[in-house]
Design a protein around this motif. Structure first.
Motif, mmCIF file in Angstrom:
data_model
loop_
_atom_site.group_PDB
_atom_site.id
_atom_site.type_symbol
_atom_site.label_atom_id
_atom_site.label_comp_id
_atom_site.label_asym_id
_atom_site.label_seq_id
_atom_site.Cartn_x
_atom_site.Cartn_y
_atom_site.Cartn_z
ATOM 1 N N ALA A 181 0.830 -1.208 0.000
ATOM 2 C CA ALA A 181 0.000 0.000 0.000
ATOM 3 C C ALA A 181 0.861 1.253 0.000
ATOM 4 C CB ALA A 181 -0.933 -0.008 1.211
ATOM 5 N N HIS A 182 1.961 1.201 0.772
ATOM 6 C CA HIS A 182 2.869 2.345 0.821
ATOM 7 C C HIS A 182 3.500 2.572 -0.555
ATOM 8 C CE1 HIS A 182 5.310 5.292 2.885
ATOM 9 N NE2 HIS A 182 6.400 4.777 2.346
ATOM 10 N N TRP A 183 3.874 1.483 -1.211
ATOM 11 C CA TRP A 183 4.481 1.592 -2.546
ATOM 12 C C TRP A 183 3.480 2.156 -3.550
ATOM 13 C CZ3 TRP A 183 3.421 -0.390 -7.361
ATOM 14 C CH2 TRP A 183 4.430 -0.259 -8.319
ATOM 15 N N LEU A 184 2.232 1.667 -3.510
ATOM 16 C CA LEU A 184 1.221 2.167 -4.432
ATOM 17 C C LEU A 184 0.937 3.644 -4.185
ATOM 18 C CD1 LEU A 184 -1.333 -0.790 -4.467
ATOM 19 C CD2 LEU A 184 0.146 -0.062 -6.346
ATOM 20 N N GLY A 185 0.910 4.046 -2.891
ATOM 21 C CA GLY A 185 0.689 5.446 -2.581
ATOM 22 C C GLY A 185 1.798 6.324 -3.123
ATOM 23 N N ALA A 186 3.053 5.870 -2.952
ATOM 24 C CA ALA A 186 4.180 6.638 -3.482
ATOM 25 C C ALA A 186 4.135 6.697 -5.006
ATOM 26 C CB ALA A 186 5.492 6.006 -3.014
ATOM 27 N N GLN A 187 3.757 5.593 -5.641
ATOM 28 C CA GLN A 187 3.650 5.565 -7.098
ATOM 29 C C GLN A 187 2.581 6.546 -7.588
ATOM 30 O OE1 GLN A 187 5.727 3.328 -8.913
ATOM 31 N NE2 GLN A 187 5.106 4.597 -10.645
ATOM 32 N N TRP A 188 1.461 6.599 -6.872
ATOM 33 C CA TRP A 188 0.386 7.493 -7.266
ATOM 34 C C TRP A 188 0.800 8.950 -7.095
ATOM 35 C CZ3 TRP A 188 -3.437 8.570 -10.094
ATOM 36 C CH2 TRP A 188 -4.380 9.530 -9.753
ATOM 37 N N ARG A 189 1.461 9.280 -5.989
ATOM 38 C CA ARG A 189 1.910 10.654 -5.772
ATOM 39 C C ARG A 189 2.962 11.050 -6.811
ATOM 40 N NH1 ARG A 189 1.679 8.721 -0.467
ATOM 41 N NH2 ARG A 189 3.951 8.477 -0.372
ATOM 42 N N TYR A 190 3.808 10.087 -7.200
ATOM 43 C CA TYR A 190 4.817 10.342 -8.231
ATOM 44 C C TYR A 190 4.140 10.711 -9.553
ATOM 45 C CZ TYR A 190 8.733 9.411 -11.407
ATOM 46 O OH TYR A 190 9.702 9.509 -12.381
ATOM 47 N N VAL A 191 3.087 9.974 -9.901
ATOM 48 C CA VAL A 191 2.349 10.258 -11.133
ATOM 49 C C VAL A 191 1.678 11.624 -11.053
ATOM 50 C CG1 VAL A 191 0.373 9.535 -12.546
ATOM 51 C CG2 VAL A 191 2.007 7.831 -11.701
ATOM 52 N N GLN A 192 1.162 11.972 -9.880
ATOM 53 C CA GLN A 192 0.496 13.262 -9.720
ATOM 54 C C GLN A 192 1.458 14.435 -9.918
ATOM 55 O OE1 GLN A 192 -1.308 12.463 -5.753
ATOM 56 N NE2 GLN A 192 -3.237 13.025 -6.701
ATOM 57 N N LEU A 193 2.713 14.280 -9.490
ATOM 58 C CA LEU A 193 3.685 15.368 -9.631
ATOM 59 C C LEU A 193 4.239 15.493 -11.048
ATOM 60 C CD1 LEU A 193 5.866 15.114 -6.388
ATOM 61 C CD2 LEU A 193 3.825 16.461 -6.788
ATOM 62 N N ARG A 194 4.014 14.494 -11.856
ATOM 63 C CA ARG A 194 4.656 14.431 -13.163
ATOM 64 C C ARG A 194 4.347 15.631 -14.066
ATOM 65 N NH1 ARG A 194 9.197 11.528 -14.309
ATOM 66 N NH2 ARG A 194 9.403 11.348 -16.574
ATOM 67 N N PRO A 195 3.080 16.090 -14.192
ATOM 68 C CA PRO A 195 2.836 17.226 -15.096
ATOM 69 C C PRO A 195 3.622 18.475 -14.720
ATOM 70 C CG PRO A 195 0.783 16.135 -14.534
ATOM 71 C CD PRO A 195 1.833 15.543 -13.646
ATOM 72 N N LEU A 196 3.663 18.801 -13.443
ATOM 73 C CA LEU A 196 4.385 19.989 -13.003
ATOM 74 C C LEU A 196 5.882 19.805 -13.206
ATOM 75 C CD1 LEU A 196 4.306 22.761 -11.625
ATOM 76 C CD2 LEU A 196 4.434 21.571 -9.418
ATOM 77 N N TRP A 197 6.403 18.660 -12.838
ATOM 78 C CA TRP A 197 7.836 18.401 -12.986
ATOM 79 C C TRP A 197 8.241 18.411 -14.459
ATOM 80 C CZ3 TRP A 197 10.648 14.730 -15.555
ATOM 81 C CH2 TRP A 197 12.023 14.682 -15.275
ATOM 82 N N SER A 198 7.432 17.808 -15.313
ATOM 83 C CA SER A 198 7.777 17.720 -16.735
ATOM 84 C C SER A 198 7.900 19.101 -17.358
ATOM 85 C CB SER A 198 6.723 16.901 -17.479
ATOM 86 O OG SER A 198 6.696 15.565 -17.015
ATOM 87 N N ALA A 199 6.960 20.013 -17.006
ATOM 88 C CA ALA A 199 7.021 21.368 -17.563
ATOM 89 C C ALA A 199 8.267 22.102 -17.079
ATOM 90 C CB ALA A 199 5.763 22.140 -17.164
ATOM 91 N N MET A 200 8.596 21.936 -15.814
ATOM 92 C CA MET A 200 9.780 22.604 -15.274
ATOM 93 C C MET A 200 11.064 21.999 -15.837
ATOM 94 S SD MET A 200 8.789 23.275 -11.298
ATOM 95 C CE MET A 200 7.990 24.825 -10.852
ATOM 96 N N HIS A 201 11.085 20.687 -15.984
ATOM 97 C CA HIS A 201 12.284 20.031 -16.512
ATOM 98 C C HIS A 201 12.504 20.390 -17.975
ATOM 99 C CE1 HIS A 201 14.464 16.519 -18.285
ATOM 100 N NE2 HIS A 201 15.267 16.789 -17.250
ATOM 101 N N ALA A 202 11.402 20.515 -18.732
ATOM 102 C CA ALA A 202 11.542 20.902 -20.137
ATOM 103 C C ALA A 202 12.134 22.300 -20.264
ATOM 104 C CB ALA A 202 10.176 20.842 -20.824
ATOM 105 N N ALA A 203 11.761 23.185 -19.339
ATOM 106 C CA ALA A 203 12.292 24.546 -19.377
ATOM 107 C C ALA A 203 13.703 24.633 -18.819
ATOM 108 C CB ALA A 203 11.365 25.481 -18.593
#
Length: 394
Positions: free
Chosen positions: A239-261
């Motif tokens: 459950a802890h792993w799935l929660g971390a995986q889900w939070r990682y996916v949630q941060l992806r849009p913001l991180w991707s835009a910042m990393h691209a810039a």
């Protein structure tokens, strides 16, 4: 299939009984859990009897079998209410609840016999027209007590659960409450018995498909909650792993835009390949915060006003995250255009200094960054501002 579900519910309940009785015999502090064992015994007996009446092919069962099944269900609810009373700091209503249960069971039995019910075929109880009113009263007593018992149990346990620290115990209590609430439509489904009694002067003694499924779910969820402290730790890792995986996916849009810039915010390739999803999540939080610092020189002086105006009407719980996401979106556009402004401040929302708090907040910002109309409005306004600035400089 329905009978299989009912027998499955019986099996699960019996397993819970064995486990809880073992605990209760070894620790006096778990004495209140014996009421859950009593509930499991009664509901298992009722489900087993209902399933037996449904599949029996050697002739009709005595009419009293239906009464016994209903009495077992009343007893199960009585145990639930007693359990809810026992977990409180002062169990002062136990005798009152026992009295109400006993009176209800006695009244139900009396009304059943006065109605003159008798078995005319497998699963079918018939009675004379003069007994219809008594049988309707019998059903009203059953439904009324069941609804009262389930809602009383859920209310008492909910009050207690609010006082328990977050963890497996609180989750288990909440699962037990859910199981009880599933029993509410199970009890309410008996209103069709009243209609059948009035129109046909008969009633079925077995559960129909919907009622049997609700009963099995009630037992399954309640048993899961009652034993969660035993088997829950085995699921905490996944459950802890799935929660971390889900939070990682949630941060992806913001991180991707910042990393691209700003590709330089990313850690080295070697570091990115170590530590699994937990480290990747931690890395994303650090990289997003680093990017926010790097964007301070690209914040338009009016972007805070634009963001506040665009977020007007946004739900208060999402407003701050929306404003921060809009500010980041505008700063990324200015960075990509190579336009700097006097050093600004993203004014990131203050959260507790923990990975859990950081990820929860940044997940809200990331959702707003990717999906909010307010953020899109600020992004459009910033693009127009940059286009005008570029035309002026040319």
């Amino acid at each position: 299939m329905v009978e299989v579900l009912a027998y499955l519910g019986c099996l699960i309940a019996i397993v819970v009984v064995c486990y809880k009785v073992r605990l209760a015999s070894s620790d006096r502090r778990t004495r209140g859990l014996r009421h859950i064992a009593g509930f499991a015994v009664c509901i298992a007996g009722a489900l087993g009897l209902d399933a037996w009446m449904t599949v029996k092919i050697d002739g009709p069962m005595p009419a009293i079998a239906g009464l016994v099944s209903d009495e077992l269900k009343l007893g199960a609810l009585g145990f639930l209410v007693l359990f809810a009373d026992s977990v409180r700091s002062a169990a002062v209503h136990g005798r009152w609840y026992r009295l109400v249960t006993a009176v209800t069971m006695a009244a139900a039995a009396a009304l059943f016999f006065v109605a003159g019910a008798h078995e005319s075929a497998t699963d079918v109880v018939t009675f004379t027209p003069d007994g219809v009113g008594w049988f309707v009263a019998y059903n009203v007593v059953l439904i009324g007590y069941e609804l009262w018992g389930l809602l009383t149990f859920a209310t008492l346990i909910a009050r207690f659960a609010r006082l328990v620290e977050p963890g497996l115990l609180r989750t288990g209590l909440r699962l037990i409450i859910v199981g009880a609430l599933i029993g509410v439509p199970w009890a309410g489904w008996q209103f069709d018995d009243i209609w059948i009694a009035v129109v046909r002067h008969q009633n079925t003694t077995s559960e129909d498909e919907v009622s049997a499924v609700l009963a099995a779910l009630c037992v399954l969820v309640s048993a899961s909650g009652a034993t969660l402290t035993a088997w829950g730790p085995y699921l905490s890792g996944p459950a802890h792993w799935l929660g971390a995986q889900w939070r990682y996916v949630q941060l992806r849009p913001l991180w991707s835009a910042m990393h691209a810039a700003m590709p330089a915010i990313a850690l080295s390739t070697v570091a990115r390949q170590q530590g699994g999803v937990e480290f990747a999540l931690y890395r994303h939080v650090i990289e997003i915060r680093d990017a926010q610092l790097a964007l301070r020189g690209h914040i338009h002086p009016s972007v805070a006003v634009w963001a506040a105006e665009a977020a007007d009407g946004t739900h208060p719980s999402r407003r701050a995250a929306t404003i921060e996401a809009a500010t980041i979106a505008a700063a990324v556009l200015a960075h990509d255009a190579g336009i700097a402004y006097p050093a600004g401040d993203l004014s990131p929302h203050r959260v507790d200094p923990s990975l859990a708090a950081e990820t929860r907040w940044l997940a809200q910002v990331s959702r707003a960054f990717a999906h909010s109309r307010a953020v899109a409005s600020v992004r459009t306004r910033m693009a127009a501002e940059l286009s005008g600035a570029t035309a002026t400089s040319s």
